[in-house]
Design an enzyme around this catalytic site. Structure first.
Site: not given
Length: 364
Positions: A211, A301
């Site tokens: 990410s 997340h």
């Protein structure tokens, strides 16, 4: 009055009150559900509305009513998970190119690479918007944890044998409809994708992301003392040898501005590695607003039960990657045995789960 409670008159009065409080706008909005393109029209209408609502408080009631109605219509129970392949309709593939928000799709060859046999792409769709992906995730099937997005995006890289893959890397998640801001279904997407992958590839044991850290440089620019605090005396010695004498160095100021030239100086890049990774760890673990992480990707997340697993140096050397995080990327790990515990701890206490290595880097 006491004798009134619990009688049919009370229920009639409550029903009349609800009817009286229901706004005329909501009645009109609901009728759009019966029009073929009505739902899409309302999604686009709210996207336009969001551009003006901050400057015009009179628009806020309409925004709240639109959000409430769209939240009901886009409940995850109504959404369909579909895998997107190279054989999907061309109009849908064009939407992927248009909506990709993390790593720009530069060509049809690039798109084909992301849909090859060692990749997967899944999206949520609504029955009233069948060719409009609401959110989609791109997955790479590998044998280890990815630490370099350039390799994932390299169209010349050899194919991986998907049947031998042990790791699924979610390397791009893109929400496509601005008008659905505040309507959350990304966490359900990842859970459904994990279930689908486990069914098709029983050898998969690790589910993680590669990410971006989109707010890191911006946060460091607003808090320059954080970078200074992350540089140890031994770091200063290495930086001095690379031409940065102290915190007032113009060269250091240019690095803080995320100009890309420093990556071409190997000695300087080596000297910056430890302090910038330490800064990134502190940002992810400690930087918060209203009890939640400052970074939007981290909020997503961590709010879905992931763990901050590993930081990766110069994992994205594109202009965008260097500009937003000095090329640093992060692996968020979705451990099935810890997801629920992490989710509850984050929601109730704001507690962030991180690996031992990241915790050491984040230590103040």
């Amino acid at each position: 009055m006491t004798g009134y409670v619990g009688t049919p008159d009370q229920w009639d009065a409550e029903a009349q009150l609800r009817a009286a409080m229901r706004s005329r706008r909501l009645r009109i909005i609901t009728q759009f559900n019966a029009i073929p393109q009505g739902v899409k029209f309302l999604v686009d209408l709210r996207a336009d509305l969001l551009r003006f609502v901050a400057d015009d408080p009179q628009l806020k009631p309409l925004d709240r009513e639109l959000e409430a109605r769209l939240s009901a219509w886009f409940d995850v129970g109504f959404l369909e998970l579909q895998r997107i392949t190279w054989s999907s309709p061309a109009a849908l593939l064009e939407k992927l190119v248009e909506y990709e928000a993390v790593h720009e799709i530069r060509s049809w060859d690039d798109l084909k690479n992301r849909l090859d046999s060692d990749r997967r792409c899944y999206a949520f769709f609504h029955p009233r918007m069948p060719l409009e992906p609401l959110i989609f995730v791109q997955v790479a099937l590998l044998e280890d944890l990815a630490d370099d997005v350039q390799r994932l995006l390299d169209i010349e890289a050899p194919l991986t044998d998907a049947s031998k893959a042990t790791t699924a890397i979610f390397y791009s998640i893109s929400a496509t409809q601005t008008g659905l801001r505040g309507v959350s279904f990304g966490n359900f997407l990842l859970k459904r994708v994990v279930e689908d992958l486990q069914r098709d590839f029983p050898r998969l044991k690790t589910f993680a992301t590669l990410s971006p850290i989109p707010g890191l440089v911006r946060w460091a620019q607003r808090n320059p003392q954080e970078l200074a605090a992350a540089i140890t005396p031994s770091d200063w010695k290495r930086l001095a040898a690379a031409g940065i004498e102290d915190a007032d160095s113009p060269h250091l100021a240019r690095i803080l501005e995320a100009t890309p030239e420093w990556t071409e100086d190997e000695a300087l890049a080596r000297a910056l590695r430890d302090p910038l990774l330490k800064l990134a760890a502190r940002y992810l673990v400690h930087a918060s607003r209203d009890g939640k992480p400052v970074d939007a990707v981290a909020r997503f997340h961590l709010g879905n039960g992931a763990r901050v697993e590993r930081l990766n140096w110069l994992a994205d050397t594109s202009a965008k990657g260097l500009g937003q995080s000095w090329g640093i990327m992060v692996n968020y790990l979705y451990d099935p045995d810890r997801i629920e515990t992490n989710l509850e701890a984050f929601a109730s206490e704001g507690r962030i789960d991180a690996s031992a290595a990241v915790k050491r880097q984040a230590r103040r």
